[in-house]
Design a protein around this motif. Structure first.
Motif, PDB file in Angstrom:
ATOM      1  N   LEU A 264      11.345   7.835  -6.598  1.00 50.91           N
ATOM      2  CA  LEU A 264      10.562   6.939  -5.752  1.00 50.91           C
ATOM      3  C   LEU A 264      10.923   7.133  -4.280  1.00 50.91           C
ATOM      4  O   LEU A 264      12.098   7.232  -3.925  1.00 50.91           O
ATOM      5  CB  LEU A 264      10.827   5.481  -6.136  1.00 50.91           C
ATOM      6  CG  LEU A 264      10.182   4.420  -5.217  1.00 50.91           C
ATOM      7  CD1 LEU A 264       8.668   4.430  -5.370  1.00 50.91           C
ATOM      8  CD2 LEU A 264      10.754   3.042  -5.500  1.00 50.91           C
ATOM      9  N   TYR A 265       9.907   7.192  -3.428  1.00 47.88           N
ATOM     10  CA  TYR A 265      10.068   7.115  -1.983  1.00 47.88           C
ATOM     11  C   TYR A 265       9.288   5.890  -1.524  1.00 47.88           C
ATOM     12  O   TYR A 265       8.105   5.724  -1.872  1.00 47.88           O
ATOM     13  CB  TYR A 265       9.529   8.357  -1.279  1.00 47.88           C
ATOM     14  CG  TYR A 265      10.368   9.584  -1.506  1.00 47.88           C
ATOM     15  CD1 TYR A 265      11.309   9.992  -0.568  1.00 47.88           C
ATOM     16  CD2 TYR A 265      10.234  10.337  -2.670  1.00 47.88           C
ATOM     17  CE1 TYR A 265      12.091  11.114  -0.775  1.00 47.88           C
ATOM     18  CE2 TYR A 265      11.014  11.458  -2.879  1.00 47.88           C
ATOM     19  CZ  TYR A 265      11.939  11.850  -1.936  1.00 47.88           C
ATOM     20  OH  TYR A 265      12.715  12.958  -2.158  1.00 47.88           O
ATOM     21  N   ALA A 266       9.930   5.037  -0.738  1.00 48.42           N
ATOM     22  CA  ALA A 266       9.267   3.820  -0.285  1.00 48.42           C
ATOM     23  C   ALA A 266       9.794   3.423   1.086  1.00 48.42           C
ATOM     24  O   ALA A 266      11.000   3.501   1.344  1.00 48.42           O
ATOM     25  CB  ALA A 266       9.488   2.685  -1.284  1.00 48.42           C
ATOM     26  N   ILE A 267       8.886   3.016   1.964  1.00 44.79           N
ATOM     27  CA  ILE A 267       9.251   2.609   3.321  1.00 44.79           C
ATOM     28  C   ILE A 267       8.492   1.322   3.656  1.00 44.79           C
ATOM     29  O   ILE A 267       7.269   1.326   3.712  1.00 44.79           O
ATOM     30  CB  ILE A 267       8.910   3.696   4.360  1.00 44.79           C
ATOM     31  CG1 ILE A 267       9.569   5.034   4.009  1.00 44.79           C
ATOM     32  CG2 ILE A 267       9.353   3.249   5.750  1.00 44.79           C
ATOM     33  CD1 ILE A 267       8.633   6.039   3.404  1.00 44.79           C
ATOM     34  N   PRO A 268       9.202   0.205   3.847  1.00 43.76           N
ATOM     35  CA  PRO A 268       8.544  -1.064   4.163  1.00 43.76           C
ATOM     36  C   PRO A 268       8.377  -1.271   5.672  1.00 43.76           C
ATOM     37  O   PRO A 268       9.267  -0.929   6.458  1.00 43.76           O
ATOM     38  CB  PRO A 268       9.509  -2.105   3.580  1.00 43.76           C
ATOM     39  CG  PRO A 268      10.857  -1.460   3.674  1.00 43.76           C
ATOM     40  CD  PRO A 268      10.639   0.031   3.575  1.00 43.76           C
ATOM     41  N   TRP A 269       7.244  -1.829   6.055  1.00 44.10           N
ATOM     42  CA  TRP A 269       6.956  -2.139   7.454  1.00 44.10           C
ATOM     43  C   TRP A 269       6.283  -3.503   7.547  1.00 44.10           C
ATOM     44  O   TRP A 269       5.656  -3.972   6.583  1.00 44.10           O
ATOM     45  CB  TRP A 269       6.034  -1.095   8.078  1.00 44.10           C
ATOM     46  CG  TRP A 269       6.605   0.270   8.209  1.00 44.10           C
ATOM     47  CD1 TRP A 269       6.414   1.336   7.379  1.00 44.10           C
ATOM     48  CD2 TRP A 269       7.476   0.740   9.252  1.00 44.10           C
ATOM     49  NE1 TRP A 269       7.098   2.434   7.820  1.00 44.10           N
ATOM     50  CE2 TRP A 269       7.767   2.101   8.973  1.00 44.10           C
ATOM     51  CE3 TRP A 269       8.034   0.156  10.387  1.00 44.10           C
ATOM     52  CZ2 TRP A 269       8.575   2.879   9.791  1.00 44.10           C
ATOM     53  CZ3 TRP A 269       8.844   0.924  11.203  1.00 44.10           C
ATOM     54  CH2 TRP A 269       9.114   2.270  10.911  1.00 44.10           C
ATOM     55  N   LEU A 270       6.353  -4.082   8.715  1.00 43.69           N
ATOM     56  CA  LEU A 270       5.654  -5.329   9.042  1.00 43.69           C
ATOM     57  C   LEU A 270       4.687  -5.049  10.178  1.00 43.69           C
ATOM     58  O   LEU A 270       5.061  -4.428  11.183  1.00 43.69           O
ATOM     59  CB  LEU A 270       6.672  -6.398   9.464  1.00 43.69           C
ATOM     60  CG  LEU A 270       6.119  -7.761   9.898  1.00 43.69           C
ATOM     61  CD1 LEU A 270       5.492  -8.482   8.706  1.00 43.69           C
ATOM     62  CD2 LEU A 270       7.231  -8.606  10.530  1.00 43.69           C
ATOM     63  N   LYS A 271       3.432  -5.510  10.023  1.00 41.67           N
ATOM     64  CA  LYS A 271       2.459  -5.375  11.102  1.00 41.67           C
ATOM     65  C   LYS A 271       2.570  -6.586  12.036  1.00 41.67           C
ATOM     66  O   LYS A 271       2.990  -7.672  11.619  1.00 41.67           O
ATOM     67  CB  LYS A 271       1.045  -5.263  10.527  1.00 41.67           C
ATOM     68  CG  LYS A 271       0.838  -4.007   9.694  1.00 41.67           C
ATOM     69  CD  LYS A 271      -0.508  -3.984   8.994  1.00 41.67           C
ATOM     70  CE  LYS A 271      -1.658  -3.751   9.931  1.00 41.67           C
ATOM     71  NZ  LYS A 271      -2.930  -3.521   9.203  1.00 41.67           N
TER      72      LYS A 271
ATOM     73  N   ASP B 141       0.475  -8.630  12.956  1.00 47.59           N
ATOM     74  CA  ASP B 141      -0.305  -9.788  12.506  1.00 47.59           C
ATOM     75  C   ASP B 141       0.345 -10.522  11.341  1.00 47.59           C
ATOM     76  O   ASP B 141      -0.210 -11.494  10.823  1.00 47.59           O
ATOM     77  CB  ASP B 141      -1.733  -9.371  12.143  1.00 47.59           C
ATOM     78  CG  ASP B 141      -1.810  -8.466  10.914  1.00 47.59           C
ATOM     79  OD1 ASP B 141      -0.758  -8.189  10.293  1.00 47.59           O
ATOM     80  OD2 ASP B 141      -2.925  -8.028  10.572  1.00 47.59           O
ATOM     81  N   GLY B 142       1.516 -10.050  10.905  1.00 47.78           N
ATOM     82  CA  GLY B 142       2.238 -10.727   9.835  1.00 47.78           C
ATOM     83  C   GLY B 142       2.048 -10.126   8.456  1.00 47.78           C
ATOM     84  O   GLY B 142       2.783 -10.487   7.526  1.00 47.78           O
ATOM     85  N   SER B 143       1.097  -9.222   8.290  1.00 49.62           N
ATOM     86  CA  SER B 143       0.922  -8.585   6.993  1.00 49.62           C
ATOM     87  C   SER B 143       2.001  -7.527   6.790  1.00 49.62           C
ATOM     88  O   SER B 143       2.562  -6.987   7.742  1.00 49.62           O
ATOM     89  CB  SER B 143      -0.475  -7.974   6.856  1.00 49.62           C
ATOM     90  OG  SER B 143      -0.715  -7.018   7.864  1.00 49.62           O
ATOM     91  N   LYS B 144       2.307  -7.256   5.528  1.00 52.70           N
ATOM     92  CA  LYS B 144       3.374  -6.329   5.163  1.00 52.70           C
ATOM     93  C   LYS B 144       2.786  -5.067   4.543  1.00 52.70           C
ATOM     94  O   LYS B 144       1.752  -5.121   3.867  1.00 52.70           O
ATOM     95  CB  LYS B 144       4.348  -6.990   4.185  1.00 52.70           C
ATOM     96  CG  LYS B 144       5.188  -8.107   4.810  1.00 52.70           C
ATOM     97  CD  LYS B 144       6.047  -8.781   3.761  1.00 52.70           C
ATOM     98  CE  LYS B 144       6.997  -9.805   4.371  1.00 52.70           C
ATOM     99  NZ  LYS B 144       8.190  -9.157   4.972  1.00 52.70           N
ATOM    100  N   LEU B 145       3.481  -3.950   4.781  1.00 54.17           N
ATOM    101  CA  LEU B 145       3.081  -2.667   4.223  1.00 54.17           C
ATOM    102  C   LEU B 145       4.262  -2.061   3.481  1.00 54.17           C
ATOM    103  O   LEU B 145       5.414  -2.217   3.888  1.00 54.17           O
ATOM    104  CB  LEU B 145       2.646  -1.691   5.319  1.00 54.17           C
ATOM    105  CG  LEU B 145       1.477  -2.067   6.224  1.00 54.17           C
ATOM    106  CD1 LEU B 145       1.262  -0.963   7.257  1.00 54.17           C
ATOM    107  CD2 LEU B 145       0.209  -2.295   5.420  1.00 54.17           C
ATOM    108  N   LEU B 146       3.961  -1.354   2.384  1.00 52.06           N
ATOM    109  CA  LEU B 146       4.957  -0.543   1.707  1.00 52.06           C
ATOM    110  C   LEU B 146       4.340   0.817   1.447  1.00 52.06           C
ATOM    111  O   LEU B 146       3.390   0.937   0.657  1.00 52.06           O
ATOM    112  CB  LEU B 146       5.398  -1.190   0.389  1.00 52.06           C
ATOM    113  CG  LEU B 146       6.542  -0.477  -0.335  1.00 52.06           C
ATOM    114  CD1 LEU B 146       7.838  -0.530   0.487  1.00 52.06           C
ATOM    115  CD2 LEU B 146       6.764  -1.069  -1.728  1.00 52.06           C
ATOM    116  N   MET B 147       4.837   1.846   2.146  1.00 55.85           N
ATOM    117  CA  MET B 147       4.399   3.218   1.907  1.00 55.85           C
ATOM    118  C   MET B 147       5.204   3.757   0.746  1.00 55.85           C
ATOM    119  O   MET B 147       6.435   3.674   0.756  1.00 55.85           O
ATOM    120  CB  MET B 147       4.628   4.064   3.157  1.00 55.85           C
ATOM    121  CG  MET B 147       3.930   3.547   4.390  1.00 55.85           C
ATOM    122  SD  MET B 147       4.357   4.538   5.870  1.00 55.85           S
ATOM    123  CE  MET B 147       3.511   3.567   7.133  1.00 55.85           C
TER     124      MET B 147
END
Length: 426
Positions: free
Chosen positions: A360-367, A369-375
């Motif tokens: 698994l490769y995963a990178i979490p980010w926050l935008k 506007d408050g929404s969350k991303l996980l690549m």
């Protein structure tokens, strides 16, 4: 490693591919592209610039070959470069330009040697004077890079000490003439290892005091796959992380990857495997996701456009655009990626998850506007359950699709070998 590594409830060894970025990312400041505008007709490079602007990116790395612009001493051929630079200035790009190659009259090569441009100049002051003249001619260029890949393209063999003298000679001349300019080392091929000399050229420069000279360090971390030459060993993360740590820990403030990417060429095979246009798009997104979470201050994708037959078969195919200025799949995928992420991202902590695959490769980010991303991606093609996330959207930038998910027990994402982006609101 300089990059911060984080995961929930597993060992640090397994956590190495779940990354937390060291700082916020603004794509227009972090991601640039290599360009050769002057080698194209004006209508084509204008289109290239329009396509670049649609991505919202503002940094370019401009190629300048000394033998081409001064084929005979004192006789300059700058018409095409002048026109391209004038057009680029209208777009307010931040430009890194590099001068490479010895003009015929200045080369230290023996009289009948082949590839005379790949020998260093006889007089480093003459090379430095040409850099100064270009810097004065093109004041919109705020960053100058001294040579390109001298660790592998420097005849009769690589010479770290000699390159160090060329760098310091050029830096001193530029700083005297244009004090505000940023000086950048040559982009070293790979991690700056050399053909016939043990060690790394960047290590030699560090040992010579690079960290006290206010010079940006640059290298070109090409590899067979986005995760490295040996994905099970995660060697891109290991090797680039170690190099960045070496440089930063020894006083280098800025580390730039001034080339990286993959060709979509059809063969014959030349070092890189044949991956086609879709493989190019896939590899580019995965590597971009990794590099954004590492301790690089700026990166430049190679290349904005495909090149004509003056380049080798492989080198012709690195572009985001084809020779006519039309988007290739890699351009479309990158545009989709940037549309999902938005212009700015903030490092974030990963969500709770179960059933972790080893790859698994995963990178979490926050935008903002408050929404969350996980690549995320995994070659195993298994599923991940997120018990705390009840609703979200899975974006597939390669295909341009957006799949909504909702479940009271937490959503489940089917992993792919290619990058996907899970987006949700807490």
């Amino acid at each position: 490693m300089a990059v911060a590594l984080l995961f929930l409830g597993i060992s640090s060894a397994d956590a190495e591919t779940v990354l937390k970025g060291p700082r916020p990312i603004a794509w227009k400041d972090f991601l640039g592209v290599n360009v050769q505008f002057q080698y194209f007709p004006a209508d084509i490079y204008r289109l290239q610039m329009e396509q670049l602007d649609r991505l919202g990116l503002t940094w370019v790395r401009q190629t300048i070959h000394w033998p081409i612009i001064e084929p005979k001493e004192g006789q300059y051929d700058l018409t095409d470069l002048d026109a391209a630079m004038t057009e680029a200035a209208k777009h307010n790009y931040h430009t890194l330009a590099y001068l490479v190659g010895s003009a015929p009259f200045a080369s230290s090569a023996p009289a009948k040697a082949a590839s005379r441009d790949q020998y260093p100049p006889k007089d480093y002051n003459v090379f430095a004077s040409r850099m100064v003249a270009l810097a004065k001619r093109y004041p919109q260029v705020g960053n100058w890079q001294v040579w390109n890949e001298p660790n592998i393209v420097w005849l009769p063999k690589e010479n770290p000490a000699a390159y160090g003298r060329l760098l310091t000679t050029s830096a001193a001349a530029l700083r005297t003439a244009v004090p505000e300019t940023t000086i950048v080392t040559a982009g070293m091929a790979y991690y700056s290892q050399m053909h016939s000399t043990p060690g790394y050229m960047l290590q030699t420069l560090v040992d010579g005091g690079l960290g006290s000279q206010n010079i940006v360090a640059a290298y070109h971390p090409y590899s067979e796959f986005p995760e490295g030459d040996s994905p099970p060993d995660r060697d891109f993360l290991v090797r680039a992380g170690a190099m960045n740590e070496l440089l930063h820990n020894n006083g280098v403030q800025q580390v730039w990857a001034t080339e990286w990417g993959w060709s979509s060429y059809a063969g014959p095979k030349e070092m890189q495997a044949i991956i086609g246009v879709n493989g190019q798009a896939d590899f580019t997104l995965r590597r971009l996701a990794l590099m954004a979470a590492m301790d690089f201050q700026r990166i430049f994708l190679f290349n904005l456009s495909d090149l004509d037959t003056r380049a080798s078969a492989r080198d012709q195919g690195y572009g985001l655009l084809d020779l006519a200025g039309n988007p290739k799949p890699v351009y479309t995928a990158l545009k989709n990626f940037l549309d999902v992420t938005g212009p700015n991202l903030i490092p974030d902590d990963p969500p709770g998850v179960s059933n972790l695959p080893d790859d698994l490769y995963a990178i979490p980010w926050l935008k903002p506007d408050g929404s969350k991303l996980l690549m995320l991606w995994s070659a195993n093609g298994t599923t991940l359950n997120f018990p705390r996330i009840k609703a979200g959207t899975v974006h597939d930038p390669l295909r341009g699709t957006h799949t909504p998910l909702a479940a009271t027990q937490g959503i489940t994402v089917v992993l792919k070998p290619s990058l996907q982006i899970l987006e949700w609101r807490p």
